[in-house]
Scaffold this motif. Structure first.
Motif, mmCIF file in Angstrom:
data_model
loop_
_atom_site.group_PDB
_atom_site.id
_atom_site.type_symbol
_atom_site.label_atom_id
_atom_site.label_comp_id
_atom_site.label_asym_id
_atom_site.label_seq_id
_atom_site.Cartn_x
_atom_site.Cartn_y
_atom_site.Cartn_z
ATOM 1 N N MET A 37 -3.628 -9.646 0.523
ATOM 2 C CA MET A 37 -4.785 -9.849 1.397
ATOM 3 C C MET A 37 -4.737 -8.882 2.586
ATOM 4 O O MET A 37 -3.673 -8.576 3.098
ATOM 5 C CB MET A 37 -4.804 -11.282 1.956
ATOM 6 C CG MET A 37 -5.034 -12.366 0.920
ATOM 7 S SD MET A 37 -6.633 -12.322 0.113
ATOM 8 C CE MET A 37 -6.140 -11.810 -1.536
ATOM 9 N N ALA A 38 -5.858 -8.465 2.950
ATOM 10 C CA ALA A 38 -5.935 -7.567 4.103
ATOM 11 C C ALA A 38 -5.654 -8.368 5.362
ATOM 12 O O ALA A 38 -6.063 -9.517 5.482
ATOM 13 C CB ALA A 38 -7.334 -6.972 4.172
ATOM 14 N N GLY A 74 -6.835 -8.069 8.577
ATOM 15 C CA GLY A 74 -7.730 -7.427 9.524
ATOM 16 C C GLY A 74 -7.893 -5.953 9.210
ATOM 17 O O GLY A 74 -6.913 -5.241 9.068
ATOM 18 N N LYS A 75 -9.132 -5.523 9.068
ATOM 19 C CA LYS A 75 -9.374 -4.112 8.803
ATOM 20 C C LYS A 75 -10.564 -3.696 9.628
ATOM 21 O O LYS A 75 -11.616 -4.336 9.600
ATOM 22 C CB LYS A 75 -9.705 -3.884 7.322
ATOM 23 C CG LYS A 75 -8.494 -3.591 6.453
ATOM 24 C CD LYS A 75 -8.915 -3.476 5.006
ATOM 25 C CE LYS A 75 -7.701 -3.253 4.130
ATOM 26 N NZ LYS A 75 -7.595 -1.912 3.606
ATOM 27 N N LYS A 76 -10.368 -2.604 10.355
ATOM 28 C CA LYS A 76 -11.423 -2.148 11.242
ATOM 29 C C LYS A 76 -11.431 -0.628 11.207
ATOM 30 O O LYS A 76 -10.356 -0.010 11.220
ATOM 31 C CB LYS A 76 -11.088 -2.632 12.657
ATOM 32 C CG LYS A 76 -12.230 -2.554 13.600
ATOM 33 C CD LYS A 76 -11.881 -3.192 14.940
ATOM 34 C CE LYS A 76 -13.117 -3.125 15.793
ATOM 35 N NZ LYS A 76 -12.955 -3.041 17.174
ATOM 36 N N PRO A 97 -11.630 0.886 -5.388
ATOM 37 C CA PRO A 97 -10.758 0.709 -4.216
ATOM 38 C C PRO A 97 -9.355 1.249 -4.475
ATOM 39 O O PRO A 97 -8.744 1.851 -3.580
ATOM 40 C CB PRO A 97 -10.751 -0.817 -4.023
ATOM 41 C CG PRO A 97 -12.056 -1.279 -4.598
ATOM 42 C CD PRO A 97 -12.321 -0.370 -5.766
ATOM 43 N N ILE A 127 -9.400 4.972 -4.081
ATOM 44 C CA ILE A 127 -9.554 5.306 -2.659
ATOM 45 C C ILE A 127 -8.210 5.156 -1.950
ATOM 46 O O ILE A 127 -7.814 6.013 -1.152
ATOM 47 C CB ILE A 127 -10.641 4.409 -2.003
ATOM 48 C CG1 ILE A 127 -12.020 4.746 -2.590
ATOM 49 C CG2 ILE A 127 -10.649 4.586 -0.481
ATOM 50 C CD1 ILE A 127 -13.129 3.779 -2.181
ATOM 51 N N ASN A 128 -7.489 4.070 -2.264
ATOM 52 C CA ASN A 128 -6.181 3.870 -1.625
ATOM 53 C C ASN A 128 -5.189 4.949 -2.032
ATOM 54 O O ASN A 128 -4.387 5.408 -1.217
ATOM 55 C CB ASN A 128 -5.638 2.479 -1.964
ATOM 56 C CG ASN A 128 -6.404 1.379 -1.233
ATOM 57 O OD1 ASN A 128 -6.994 1.619 -0.175
ATOM 58 N ND2 ASN A 128 -6.411 0.182 -1.789
#
Ligand SMILES: Cc1ncc(C[n+]2csc(CCOP(=O)(O)OP(=O)(O)O)c2C)c(N)n1
Ligand code: SF4
Ligand code: SF4
Ligand code: SF4
Ligand SMILES: [Mg+2]
Lengths: 66, 246
Positions: B1-2, B4-6, B180, B183-184
């Motif tokens: 799980m992430a 927090g991603k900003k 995704p 991209i990672n």
């Protein structure tokens, strides 16, 4: 607080987030944002805060809060 | 799980690209890597002539826009004068390959210690989608209206392989953006390329297969499908060379 904050006016309706959300929690709005696009809307009850939408979005629309 | 991603705070406002343009994702990855590597101000992004030149005033880092294609020379100068600065040359394929081939190759040949991000979208995007060295056989562009004829123009170019196999550089990879996971992976290549520069190992280059829905005449999602089906078989993904860092 919702799990995902959506900056709706940045959305350009590309559809990447909708395609890659593993919970089908994202749909497009009925109305238009300030740029004239239907924007991504997150159903918080389905969302698992996985961050896939953040990763795929070219326009920094999403912030994952948890 | 992430957890927090900003988006990086140094992306100041909405990126100026078309809907579904790969530049938006790649610019974010570059800025994430810069942030995660702890570079607050001693960093410079070389901007090209091309759609990425629209980034004026979007990024809170120093930038330098070279003459079309010539960032191989411009970034050489800056990196030599400021060896502690993280120097990232962000270029389109038309800029980095067709137009700036000599500068791009000479910088790699000399093993200049900066990082190139080469955005392969198979055409000259900004000027209306003209054929580039990276356009695929049969690809219709505004200057190959019946499809690219490789009898006349040769086969698409694979600059990363040329550099990896010809010169003593530190790091070369090719990534994509269609899931995704890809991209990672691309982000990890960009970070390793920057790390190779920081560790002084040498020149690094990451090519990214990037959708240009506007000039391809496809939706963003269909553009990603085209990358999977048509581009990846010719432009293989992965690390091509990794000399490792400290
Ligand atoms: C010396 C010179 N030649 C040509 C141009 C016109 N020009 C501006 S952008 C561009 C294409 C850039 O294509 P690419 O590097 O692939 O970037 P993209 O827009 O596809 O990301 C061209 C040919 C120019 N500005 N200067
Ligand atoms: S965080 Fe994950 S589950 Fe929630 S909307 Fe984004 S992609 Fe869907
Ligand atoms: S990925 Fe971003 S720009 Fe594309 S539809 Fe989703 S929120 Fe909008
Ligand atoms: S023309 Fe192509 S490369 Fe340029 S911003 Fe639009 S989609 Fe991106
Ligand atoms: Mg291009």
């Amino acid at each position: 607080m919702s799990k995902v904050i959506v900056s709706k006016d940045k959305c350009k309706q590309c559809g990447f987030c909708v395609k890659h959300c593993p919970k089908q929690a994202i749909s497009f709005s009925a109305d238009f944002n300030s740029s004239g696009f239907k924007y991504a809307v997150v159903d918080d009850s389905k969302c698992i805060a996985c961050g896939m939408c953040y990763t795929t979005c070219p326009d920094c629309v999403f912030e994952i809060t948890e | 799980m992430a957890k927090g991603k900003k988006a990086p705070e140094k992306i100041l406002r909405q990126v100026p690209f078309c809907p579904g343009c790969g530049h938006g994702i790649i610019v974010r990855l570059v800025m994430e890597c810069i942030e995660e590597l702890g570079y607050n101000d001693n960093v410079l992004i070389g901007k090209p002539v091309g759609c990425a030149s629209l980034l004026d005033n979007n990024l809170a880092v120093d930038t330098f826009t070279g003459a079309h294609g010539r960032n191989g020379a411009s970034m050489t100068t800056i990196k030599r004068l400021k060896p502690d600065m993280l120097v990232v040359s962000y270029q389109g394929d038309g800029d980095c390959y067709n137009i700036g081939f000599s500068e791009t190759m000479n910088a790699a040949y000399r093993n200049e210690k900066f990082t190139v991000i080469a955005v392969n979208n198979g055409n000259f995007g900004m000027t209306g989608g003209q054929m580039a060295w990276t356009s695929m056989p049969g690809q219709k562009t505004s200057t190959s209206v019946n499809g690219r004829n490789v009898e006349l123009s040769g086969m698409p170019i694979r600059v990363p392989e040329m550099i990896a196999h010809s010169f003593d550089t530190a790091y070369v990879a090719r990534g994509a953006l269609f899931t995704p996971a890809e991209i990672n992976k691309t982000k990890s290549y960009i970070k390793k390329a920057m790390q190779a520069q920081i560790d002084g190992v040498g020149h690094s280059l990451v090519e990214v297969l990037s959708p240009c829905p506007t000039n391809w005449g496809l939706t963003p999602l269909a553009s990603m499908e085209r990358i999977v089906n048509e581009l990846v078989p010719y432009f293989p993904l992965g690390e091509i060379k990794n000399k490792g860092g400290k």
